[in-house]
Design a protein around this motif. Structure first.
Motif, PDB file in Angstrom:
ATOM      1  N   GLY A  71     -16.718   9.951  -0.290  1.00  0.00           N
ATOM      2  CA  GLY A  71     -18.130   9.756  -0.591  1.00  0.00           C
ATOM      3  C   GLY A  71     -19.310  11.310  -1.248  1.00  0.00           C
ATOM      4  N   SER A  89     -15.282  10.641  -4.780  1.00  0.00           N
ATOM      5  CA  SER A  89     -15.378   9.177  -4.103  1.00  0.00           C
ATOM      6  C   SER A  89     -14.152   8.626  -3.712  1.00  0.00           C
ATOM      7  CB  SER A  89     -15.945   8.441  -5.498  1.00  0.00           C
ATOM      8  OG  SER A  89     -14.865   8.742  -6.275  1.00  0.00           O
ATOM      9  N   ASN A  96     -20.830   6.006  -7.294  1.00  0.00           N
ATOM     10  CA  ASN A  96     -20.181   6.176  -5.763  1.00  0.00           C
ATOM     11  C   ASN A  96     -19.408   4.182  -5.564  1.00  0.00           C
ATOM     12  OD1 ASN A  96     -18.414   7.028  -3.017  1.00  0.00           O
ATOM     13  ND2 ASN A  96     -19.991   5.696  -2.437  1.00  0.00           N
TER      14      ASN A  96
END
Length: 1249
Positions: free
Chosen positions: A1116, A1135, A1167
């Motif tokens: 993230g 991600s 994401n």
């Protein structure tokens, strides 16, 4: 078509600009800034400067705008009577436009040309004769590769000459006053072959603007200015009147105008379409949009709503509405936001001419440089109240200080011409060594190995010829005799070409110019590559050496070398040097005998070589450079061209002119005293076929430093990955050591050109996006889950939509798996599918069948037929085939998928023997996930999708595309490329994706089959293509047509961004329009890149809160500042959680955004989608649509090349059957055989998983 303007306009504007500057200087002498004389002079200068700016732009004299910039800065600064106010509203706009247009060298006075590109009647429909003539124009332009010829062909076909009315085939030339009202006017200034469009508007707007300038000039004359200025203004009035009476224009079909525009774009690849350079008052649909410009711009009135603009904040935004012209009655407003740093920016108003006005040409120009009319998506800064976790990461970017040297470019011509960069560099190095101080004025030039030489300052000559002598290291044997070492003579001509403009680069890095000056960046890159090129073995942008790390054997005569990647990049923090570690395969410097033994994995002295052995050896050795070992220290080098068909003991050759013949064995024994042992092996052939030269294998050794460029096998790939796999902390340490070892501060070339490199990693502010909550079925103990550090599991959960499999079968192709073991494995897999939430029958339709791999087609078709015979009477069909494969199955996997998906219309799930014996629960759960989506189920869905909370996706039907192109492996010169497109088929869930695949020309990156038009003998003109088919499929699945399109495009390099965008966005538009008139949903076009060398490291590797278990940054983590593009909308997103090695973030670059995503919205969407990947319970490294396209494209290569192994994937994509009934398609005179068609029931599901 052509009209020369008299020089007075050019000269007078120069004089007028000087007068304004003189007046500004005079302000400084008038004492107190509040004095009345100073105020009066100030007002007059402001008015005059304002009109000059407009005049410069209307006449195409863009270079003069910059001359007023310093005056604008002074007048709006603290020393002006109105400090803190913007006194030059038009100049602010002009400077904004000048950043877009760039500086244009218009040459000497009198050389300015005005070209009127096109006048388009709004609703004009071309006649049949015009269409026929336009087809002739297209044929002429397409037959020439040169863009200049294209322009001249288009102009000639338009029959344009002089300034009076002329008619030929519907194309006419008029004077401006003869043009009917309502026609669009596009004016472009040109000098020689360089073009710059400067103004667009209807005739009334052009006349009004010129009249406004004329009126302002006359008003200034009435205010009694001093004599010199008055004389200049009088001449300018005469010039404006002269322009109004003598401008020639073209009126014709829209296609003719587009073609001329395209041809002009090919000259400098720049088009700027601008209307209303100064916005005072605009009215449309009865609504006044008023920009208040009394002495300062701080109020903008839109529809009665007052937006207050604060002048002295760091970031100010002013939003107005663009006017988008479809026709004379319909005006569609679009929101548009411009962001300025430290100043108030009022955006100009653009006429975005849509498809109704400019029908798309079949092929846009192939420029990589984005057109000047291109409105790039703006990077909206993240919301200040964002609750995302903020952190600092380190990036392998090193700040590079921009030099202030005067850089010069010289053309280099070396005769005789050679193709080797190494030889060219050796010639140039010898030249510099001999003549640096005597003829080059002490300069140390940087050379690109081809045609360009760069110096930090001028050389003492415009052109000079040098004679250089080099000793050739590669020798040949003539008739068995050793030739003496040759000296090669070269003539080198160095000729001045241009000065490299670093000013534009500085403007670009400051965000004040939209396009990167590639030449300046190339110079700096070449300078920094000079020393590493001399020290190491260059491969692309990387450098390798056996001394940069430990060598590792890869098998079959190959070894890995360590090295580093280096590239200079423009970023928001300025110039950045991107350094990364890399490894690649080199050929081991072994004796040829030993290399062959490793290649064949046996002792070659035991038995003679077979024909297949000879083919394998020849393929591996061709092109490799070897040195002889039988002559002591004299190690001469040769390049292998092939193998002899005879063995060494059978070879003989003439040794003199009398026809005396000796065998190779005899010759080596008598001449060198060398007794050949391996007489049953063939000899190496060096030289050419006309004069064959033979070397026994055992007297040759492979020269060190030769990169292996062919395809690696699976064993070699595994060994190479082990070498390259480094923990983040280790990789960061190696990168820093490499930078320190390179010692850029001591690099003589960097010192010569004034380039300074910081040795510290760039610290970058980042944010960590929260994971999305995932929905599972309500019948499970856990109805939803919040992933932790990028992963979760299926325990206590059931698939949100379990698929149904009532009729399935199993075939076992592994000799090691007994029937009993196969039956038990299938039973356990069926149970796992049931536990996971599928409606899965516990028993197959037929008992498990064991078959031999070489009988794959016969076994598959027979079993399918047996099952069909049972199920067809019940109105059922076989839904799934489970296949057990040997661990090493060669082409079996590809053959099986090709037969099932293109012949039988059956989805299959393959399982390797090793997993059958292990039968772990985790493996069975993962296989169940794959089976579920293959039969039409869903594994999980975003909670926000179900609750309609995804911005710009959940509010209206949205389709998400993924696309990719996979190219053949190196060395496969004839194989086609495979294009693939997948698209979501459910809304609002956006989880299911259907895929299509298509073959296209070798190495063609543009996806050819996105939109197609062909002639059908029965239906006439028919349209189709992958986009249209997937849009129709979406409508059938959801009952709604998409109102938004999000297009993730994988596999595009930076050099192809705008070429791909122009072509594929045009195809998307055409596909939508072919479904329904005026159907044009807004498109967001995002390029996804994984093949880059940016790596992100935790700021503190010991802080467990900022790293995952592998030591990588948290999933993230997003970076959209400092190391990103100076002006465009891009970001890096990691991600996924790392497993081993250093995580590579995906780079997302937004090329087109009509949906107006903010940075927060697009980053969050991307994401969150990464958590919906169907094949595992982990977030993945790239957005799933692009990932699925990758899988589908690789799968399609099996349809054509069944022997391709899964580990050898080059890229990815998806698309199905050829439409239109054509068997072949030709691109560039190369026929491309279409792929076999996917069955309809296969296309509807995620067969590629």
């Amino acid at each position: 078509m052509w009209l020369r303007l008299a020089s007075p306009a050019y000269l007078l504007l120069e004089d007028a600009c000087r007068h304004v500057q003189s007046g500004i200087s005079g302000l400084r002498l008038l004492g107190d800034k509040d004095s009345e004389p100073r105020r009066l002079l100030f007002v007059e200068i402001v008015r005059l400067g304002e009109e000059l700016v407009q005049c410069c732009f209307h006449l195409g004299l863009l270079s003069h705008v910059g001359k007023l910039a310093s005056g604008a800065t002074f007048l709006s600064g603290d020393s002006s009577p109105f400090s803190g106010t913007n006194m030059f509203p038009a100049l602010s706009i002009a400077l904004k436009l000048r950043r877009r247009l760039g500086t244009v060298d218009w040459g000497k006075p009198g050389q300015l040309h005005i070209m009127v590109k096109a006048f388009l009647f709004m609703n004009h429909q071309p006649t049949k004769d015009q269409n026929q003539q336009q087809q002739s124009v297209e044929e002429q332009t397409s037959s020439r590769g040169n863009q200049e010829r294209s322009l001249r062909a288009a102009a000639a076909a338009a029959a344009v000459s002089g300034g009076g009315p002329t008619s030929n085939g519907g194309v006419m030339v008029h004077r401006l006053e003869e043009v009917p009202a309502g026609r669009l006017v596009v004016v472009a200034a040109a000098k020689g072959e360089h073009w710059q469009a400067s103004w667009l508007g209807r005739k009334e707007l052009v006349l009004a603007a010129l009249e406004r300038v004329l009126g302002s000039l006359r008003e200034l004359l009435g205010r009694d200015p001093h004599r010199e200025l008055r004389e200049g203004l009088n001449s300018m009035v005469e010039d404006v009147v002269w322009h109004l009476n003598r401008v020639a224009v073209v009126v014709g079909s829209t296609r003719a105008a587009v073609d001329i525009t395209r041809a002009m774009e090919g000259q400098l690849h720049t088009i700027q379409v601008v209307a209303h350079l100064n916005i005072n008052n605009v009215t449309f649909r009865g609504v006044d949009i008023q920009v208040v410009v009394h002495l300062n711009i701080n109020r903008v009135v839109i529809k009665g709503v007052v937006i207050q603009v604060v002048v002295h904040l760091n970031i100010n935004r002013v939003t107005i509405r663009d006017v988008v012209v479809h026709d004379r009655e319909v005006v569609e407003p679009h929101r548009h936001t411009m962001v300025g740093i430290g100043e108030v920016v009022v955006d100009t108003m653009f006429f975005q001419v849509h498809q109704e006005q400019f029908p798309s040409c079949t092929k846009p120009h192939m420029s990589n440089i984005k057109p000047r009319w291109f409105h790039h998506p703006h990077r909206e800064l993240p919301h200040l109240l964002s609750l995302w976790q903020r952190c600092v990461v380190k990036a392998n970017h090193f700040f590079a200080e921009l030099p202030d040297k005067d850089l010069h470019q010289y053309d280099v011509s070396i005769t005789p011409e050679v193709t080797s960069r190494g030889v060219n560099r050796a010639v140039m190095a010898e030249l510099v060594k001999l003549y640096r101080y005597s003829q080059l004025d002490g300069r140390l030039p940087a050379y690109d190995g081809r045609k360009s030489l760069y110096t930090a300052g001028p050389l003492p000559f415009p052109s000079r010829t040098f004679e250089i002598t080099l000793q050739d290291e590669e020798e040949s044997l003539g008739g068995g005799q050793v030739a003496p070492r040759r000296e090669r003579q070269f003539r080198v001509v160095i000729k001045f070409a241009a000065r490299a403009d670093l000013h534009h680069l500085a403007m670009f890095l400051a965000g004040r110019q939209p396009d990167a000056p590639q030449e300046a960046l190339q110079v700096l890159d070449i300078v920094l590559r000079e020393l590493p090129t001399a020290r190491y073995s260059p491969v692309g942008r990387s450098f390798y050496s056996p001394n940069l790390g430990r060598r590792q054997r890869l098998g079959d005569g190959l070894e890995s070398w360590r090295g580093f990647y280096q590239s200079i990049r423009p970023t928001q923090m300025g110039l950045s040097l991107n350094i990364d570690m890399s490894s690649t395969a080199f050929i081991e410097p072994l004796p040829v005998i030993e290399f062959v033994a490793q290649l064949l994995c046996r002792d070659i002295s035991v038995r003679p070589l077979s024909d297949s052995d000879r083919v394998k050896i020849k393929k591996a050795l061709r092109g490799i450079k070897v040195e002889v070992t039988h002559r002591g220290n004299m190690r001469r080098k040769y390049r292998i061209s092939g193998l002899t068909s005879q063995t060494t003991r059978e070879l003989s050759f003439p040794v003199d002119d009398r026809g005396t013949v000796k065998t190779v064995v005899q010759y080596f024994l008598e001449t060198y005293g060398f007794n050949i042992q391996h007489t049953t092996l063939p000899c190496l052939q060096v030289g050419n076929q006309q004069r064959p030269n033979y070397l026994p294998m055992e007297v040759c050794k492979i020269v060190e430093g030769q990169r292996y460029s062919k395809r690696l096998n699976e064993k070699q790939i595994t060994a190479l990955l082990k070498v390259t796999c480094q923990r983040p902390q280790e990789r960061e340490k190696d990168i820093l050591q490499t930078v320190h070892h390179n010692a850029y501060y001591e690099d003589p070339y960097a010192q010569e050109f004034g380039i300074k490199i910081d040795e510290r990693l760039a610290s970058v502010e980042a944010r960590v996006l929260p994971p999305p909550r995932l929905k599972y079925h309500d019948s499970g103990r856990e109805k939803d889950v919040l992933p932790r550090i990028g992963q979760w599991n299926m325990m206590n959960k059931k698939m949100v939509n379990g698929g149904r499999v009532h009729h399935w079968a199993c075939i076992n192709f592994s000799r090691n798996v007994q029937d009993n073991a196969a039956r038990n494995f299938c039973h356990e897999l069926a149970l796992m599918c049931q536990v996971s939430g599928m409606d899965f029958a516990p028993e197959p339709v037929l008992p498990s069948l064991t078959a031999r791999p070489e009988h794959v087609e016969r076994a598959l078709k027979a079993r399918y037929q047996d099952a069909t015979n049972i199920l067809k009477p019940q109105g059922r069909e076989l839904e799934l085939l489970i296949v057990i494969l040997p661990d090493n199955n060669g082409s079996l996997y590809g053959d099986l998928k090709r037969i099932c998906e293109t012949d039988l219309g059956l989805v299959s799930q393959c399982c390797l023997t090793k997993h059958v014996f292990k039968m772990s629960k985790q493996y069975l759960a993962n296989v169940a996930l794959k089976i579920n989506v293959k039969v039409g189920g869903r594994n999980t869905v975003l909670v926000d999708a179900l609750s309609r909370r995804i911005p710009l996706v959940s509010d209206r039907p949205t389709i998400i595309f993924g696309a990719d192109v996979t190219h053949p492996h190196p060395g496969e010169d004839s194989s086609p490329s495979i294009a693939a497109v997948v698209a979501s088929q459910d809304w609002p869930e956006v989880t299911k994706y259907a895929g299509l695949v298509s073959a296209q020309a070798h190495r063609q990156e543009l996806i050819q089959d996105l939109f197609k038009v062909w002639q059908d003998p029965n239906r006439g003109t028919v349209t189709g293509g992958m986009i249209k088919e997937l849009l129709i499929s979406f409508k059938r699945a959801t009952g709604q047509k998409p109102q938004r399109i999000i297009f993730y495009r994988d596999g595009v390099s930076e050099g192809q961004f705008y070429q791909v965008l122009l072509y594929e966005l045009d195809a998307i538009r055409k596909a939508c329009a072919s479904l329904e008139p005026n159907y044009q949903p807004p498109v967001t076009f995002v390029v996804v890149q994984k093949r880059h060398h940016t790596r992100l490291f935790a700021n503190n590797h010991n802080d467990q809160r900022t790293v995952d278990r592998s030591g990588n940054i948290l999933p993230g983590t997003v970076v959209d500042s400092k190391i990103c593009h100076p002006t465009e909308f891009d970001f890096y997103l990691c991600s996924h959680a790392g497993i081993q090695g250093t995580s590579r973030p995906a780079h997302y670059h937004v090329l087109w955004d009509e949906n107006k995503f903010t940075a927060d919205e697009l980053q969050t969407l991307t994401n969150n989608l990464c958590y919906t990947y169907a094949r595992c319970t982990r977030s993945v490294s790239i957005v799933p649509p692009a990932y699925y396209a990758h899988l589908a494209a690789f799968r399609a290569r099996f349809y054509m090349e069944p022997d391709t192994s899964d580990s050898g994937s080059m890229a990815s994509g998806a698309r199905g059957p050829q439409q239109g009934g054509r068997s072949t398609r030709a691109f560039g005179n190369v026929a491309v055989r279409p792929l076999p068609a996917l069955k309809e029931n296969v296309k509807r599901v995620m067969f590629y998983c």
